[in-house]
Design an enzyme around this catalytic site. Structure first.
Site, mmCIF file in Angstrom:
data_model
loop_
_atom_site.group_PDB
_atom_site.id
_atom_site.type_symbol
_atom_site.label_atom_id
_atom_site.label_comp_id
_atom_site.label_asym_id
_atom_site.label_seq_id
_atom_site.Cartn_x
_atom_site.Cartn_y
_atom_site.Cartn_z
ATOM 1 N N GLU A 1 7.829 8.873 4.026
ATOM 2 C CA GLU A 1 6.864 8.632 2.936
ATOM 3 C C GLU A 1 5.657 9.564 2.999
ATOM 4 O OE1 GLU A 1 8.248 6.192 4.691
ATOM 5 O OE2 GLU A 1 9.015 4.663 3.299
ATOM 6 N N MET B 1 -4.803 26.520 17.875
ATOM 7 C CA MET B 1 -6.242 26.336 17.681
ATOM 8 C C MET B 1 -6.832 25.488 18.811
ATOM 9 S SD MET B 1 -8.535 27.501 15.767
ATOM 10 C CE MET B 1 -8.303 27.863 14.031
ATOM 11 N N LYS C 1 6.702 -7.474 -5.776
ATOM 12 C CA LYS C 1 8.084 -7.374 -6.230
ATOM 13 C C LYS C 1 8.377 -8.297 -7.414
ATOM 14 C CE LYS C 1 12.850 -7.383 -4.665
ATOM 15 N NZ LYS C 1 13.762 -7.327 -3.516
ATOM 16 N N PHE D 1 7.665 -10.486 5.755
ATOM 17 C CA PHE D 1 8.361 -9.275 6.192
ATOM 18 C C PHE D 1 7.894 -8.077 5.354
ATOM 19 C CE2 PHE D 1 12.113 -6.432 5.684
ATOM 20 C CZ PHE D 1 12.125 -5.946 6.977
ATOM 21 N N GLN D 2 7.567 -7.022 6.020
ATOM 22 C CA GLN D 2 7.082 -5.783 5.383
ATOM 23 C C GLN D 2 5.843 -6.010 4.521
ATOM 24 O OE1 GLN D 2 10.436 -3.592 3.637
ATOM 25 N NE2 GLN D 2 10.725 -2.626 5.624
#
Lengths: 163, 569
Positions: B50, B478, B162, B112-113
């Site tokens: 993502e 760097m 959802k 969940f999630q």
């Protein structure tokens, strides 16, 4: 310098945390913050007491204005304004202290709003110094509980914060 | 027309003329993915992480003037997106991120999630929304696009539970947005602009300092006309590269930590500094107290009032859209009779030319080992200076910024504000999809590329012929440079052990991999790569491990306290 900043903000969930998050994320100081809906139910009004140099206060007002939920911001302390804070203080009130406590409440124009055999709850409003003075004036060992609301403020005369 | 929430989401994207959505499916966004499947107008690019979805949408936006769009699921999908969102926020990139949320009834139940996406992203978005009612989806998405692209642009997140995507309602897309609390100022104040012009006309040592705001407001053309009209020196920050043609004689190079000697000296010793869409970042002006030592009048044009007088005191603030303000300045300049001090300006140019003669960008090339600067010079030559160049973060980023000559805006895509390693490849994906026929190169390092290397798989699926130029020095370059200069050469954890064979790795994804060891092969390899119009080519340049980025202003030092080369140490 101490500043009292008043703002109108959309009355939406999360609006308060956007404001408080702005202060914590940018390292600004919040001395007190009060918030409640206004006569227009879609708007809340906040009063924030903060301290900082002129540059910091300028940044604070600019950053507050940048928040999408914030409708208007004014620094009340830039001109004449009124500040009030509410204090509810529960004190021990027995024997000779009982009469003394009543007298002190009267002097400070407080009201006893609850009384039991051994205690009073006194309601006081005023600016911060007045409430501090009351605490200083009574015997500290008699204080059972102190609740203070934080400051709300309004501009004097025709200074109006409204849409 | 009655539609489900998911269908409404897609219809809104269609209304906004969205071509690509970068995303990754999951439980909470399944209805949206189903709606996506049943239409052809909005195309979905399946990434492999993502973070890359958001970076790719960001790269798409940076290389065009459009809003980038990403779609992620709830919980881990949303948290993976946060780095991408913060990156876009720091650089004011217009984006809309749609995230799924657990069903309304499960919110707050540690489902969940489930994660408080609006809470997590609040400090790094321009604004965000949780949509609790299907009827609010269309107006909210309309607002999200409006907020993302107007005023100071930025990412806007819309979190949708959802069950809301499954509910149905009548669909109509609002024509206009009404937000009483949001009205960015576009037009600059006439009086302030007049004051600015008077100051510029009186200036003896003027300097024009421009940043990402010029690119974001598509003001490069207006800037070029103004700068030429004024005859004054100009610099573009890292975010502003391409805002003024780098090959023009009035251009002094980039200012700041790894900027040119002439740009930094001119910034410091100017008597009137015109700042345009730039915010006096610490990487640009170094120590603000040192910067304030030299008295100068500052004119600052910015769409964001909060950026003005934040780090340095400004004498003439002009709040407004850069393009709008510059056009107005040009108009006023054309009608003014006031003459500038040509003599002083000529003396100032003489001084600048003297600084230029230090030739601060020279480096010792080698026949034996590949110098990273040389690779970038050749890359610029081979592409004619007209490719879309993305970079990751580190030494390679600075070399790309220093040695590639950007003559046009939106050709240089990098994470300036947040400094996010791993943006290079996803940025290139976004840019390549936006400009299918154009050369796109990702300048990266072996450490940065490994932060999102899984996207080689996405590039394969969507046939993206990106050229990856890996300046491989087997170090976090760097970090190593700072450890060498400021930590007594103690290379704590900056060494990359167990590197893959990048050429073979690319081949395993079905791409072309070329390893380049000799300086004499650099140009040929680049030519070969860019001649392969349909292939992703991974060029693994094994470069000098000890090379450092110069010139340099050490963190916390002043602009004039520069280290010009290793010999200066």
């Amino acid at each position: 310098m101490r500043h009292v900043i008043a703002l109108l903000i959309e009355n939406e969930s999360g609006a308060l945390s956007r404001v408080s998050g702005l202060f914590s994320a940018r390292g600004y100081n919040i001395e007190s913050l009060t918030v409640a809906p206004t006569e227009d139910p879609s708007l809340s009004r906040m009063t924030i007491v903060t301290t900082g140099s002129d540059d910091i206060i300028e940044q604070i007002t600019k950053q507050l204005n940048k928040l999408v939920d914030v409708v208007k911001v004014v620094d009340l302390s830039e001109a004449a304004h009124i500040e009030r804070e509410l204090m509810l203080i529960k004190v021990r009130a027995t024997g000779k202290d009982r009469e003394e406590m009543k007298r002190m409440a009267d002097i400070f124009r407080g009201r006893i709003i609850d009384a039991t055999e051994s205690s009073y709850v006194i309601e006081l409003t005023g600016n911060q110094t007045k409430l501090d003075s009351f605490i200083g004036a009574i015997d500290g060992s008699l204080i059972l509980e102190t609740v203070r609301s934080g400051i709300t403020g309004i501009g004097r005369s025709d200074r109006i914060l409204k849409l | 027309m009655v539609l489900t929430g998911a269908e409404i989401v897609i219809r809104c994207l269609q209304e906004e003329k969205v071509e690509y959505v970068f995303g990754y499916p999951g439980g909470a966004v399944l209805f949206i993915y189903d709606a996506l499947f049943q239409q052809e107008q909005v195309r979905h690019v399946l990434v492999r992480h993502e973070q890359a979805a958001v970076h790719a949408a960001d790269g798409f936006a940076r290389s065009t003037d459009k809003v980038g769009v990403a779609l992620v699921t709830s919980g881990p999908g949303a948290t993976n997106a946060v780095t991408g969102i913060a990156t876009a926020f720091c650089d004011s990139i217009p984006m809309v991120i749609i995230s799924g949320q657990v069903p309304t009834a499960a919110i707050g139940q540690d489902a969940f999630q489930e994660v408080d996406t609006v809470g997590i992203t609040r400090p790094c978005v321009k604004h965000n929304f949780l949509v609790k009612d299907v009827a609010d989806i269309a107006p909210t998405i309309k607002k999200a696009f409006y907020l993302a692209k107007t005023g100071r642009p930025g990412p806007v997140l819309v979190d949708i539970p959802k069950d809301v995507t499954a509910q149905k309602t009548e669909f109509s897309y609002p024509e206009a947005v009404e937000m009483r609390s949001y009205s960015p100022v576009v037009k600059g104040h006439q009086g302030q602009i007049k004051k600015a012009i008077r100051l510029l006309k009186e200036a003896k040592r003027p300097m024009i300092y421009t940043g990402g705001g010029v690119v974001l407001s598509d003001a490069a053309d207006a800037l070029t006309r103004l700068v030429r009209k004024l005859g004054m020196p100009v610099t573009n920050t890292l975010m502003g590269l391409g805002g003024y043609p780098a090959t023009d004689p009035q251009y002094l190079g980039m200012p700041g930590m790894h900027g040119t000697y002439e740009a930094n000296m001119s910034m410091h010793f100017s008597d009137v500094l015109l700042a345009i869409g730039a915010r006096f970042d610490d990487r640009v002006i170094g120590d603000p107290n040192h910067f304030a030592q030299e008295p100068r009048k500052i004119i600052h044009i910015d769409i964001d009032p909060a950026s003005i007088s934040k780090r340095v005191k400004v004498d003439v603030p002009i709040v407004g859209d850069v393009k709008d303000v510059l056009e107005e300045m040009i108009r006023q300049l054309d009608s003014t009779e006031e003459k500038g001090d040509d003599e002083a300006l000529a003396t100032w140019w003489k001084q600048i030319d003297e600084w230029r003669r230090r030739d601060c960008m020279k480096f010792k090339n080698s026949d034996e080992i590949i110098k990273p600067q040389f690779v970038i010079q050749k890359l610029c030559e081979v592409t004619g200076g007209d490719a879309f160049i993305t970079s990751d973060v580190g030494q390679h980023q600075m070399w790309a910024a220093q040695y590639y000559k950007f003559d046009k805006p939106r050709r240089w895509l990098n994470s300036g504000g947040l400094g996010t390693m791993g943006v290079g490849l996803p940025y290139a994906m976004g840019a390549q999809l936006a400009h299918p026929g154009s050369p796109v190169a990702c300048v990266t390092g072996e450490a940065s590329i490994q932060m999102n290397i899984q996207e080689l798989s996405t590039c394969k699926q969507f046939r993206l012929p990106i050229k990856i130029c890996n300046l491989n020095n087997r170090y976090l370059g760097m970090v190593r440079q700072w450890q060498e200069l400021f930590h007594g050469g103690r290379y704590s954890e900056s060494y990359m052990d167990s590197l893959p064979d990048f050429a073979k790795l690319a081949e395993s994804y079905g791409h072309v991999g070329i390893q380049v060891k000799n300086p004499s092969d650099v140009e040929g390899a680049l030519r070969e790569a860019f001649s392969r119009k349909n292939d992703l080519v991974f060029l693994d340049f094994l470069v000098d491990q000890t090379e450092n980025v110069y010139p340099m202003v050490q963190g916390g030092k002043g602009l004039t306290e520069m280290i010009l080369s290793a010999e200066d140490l």
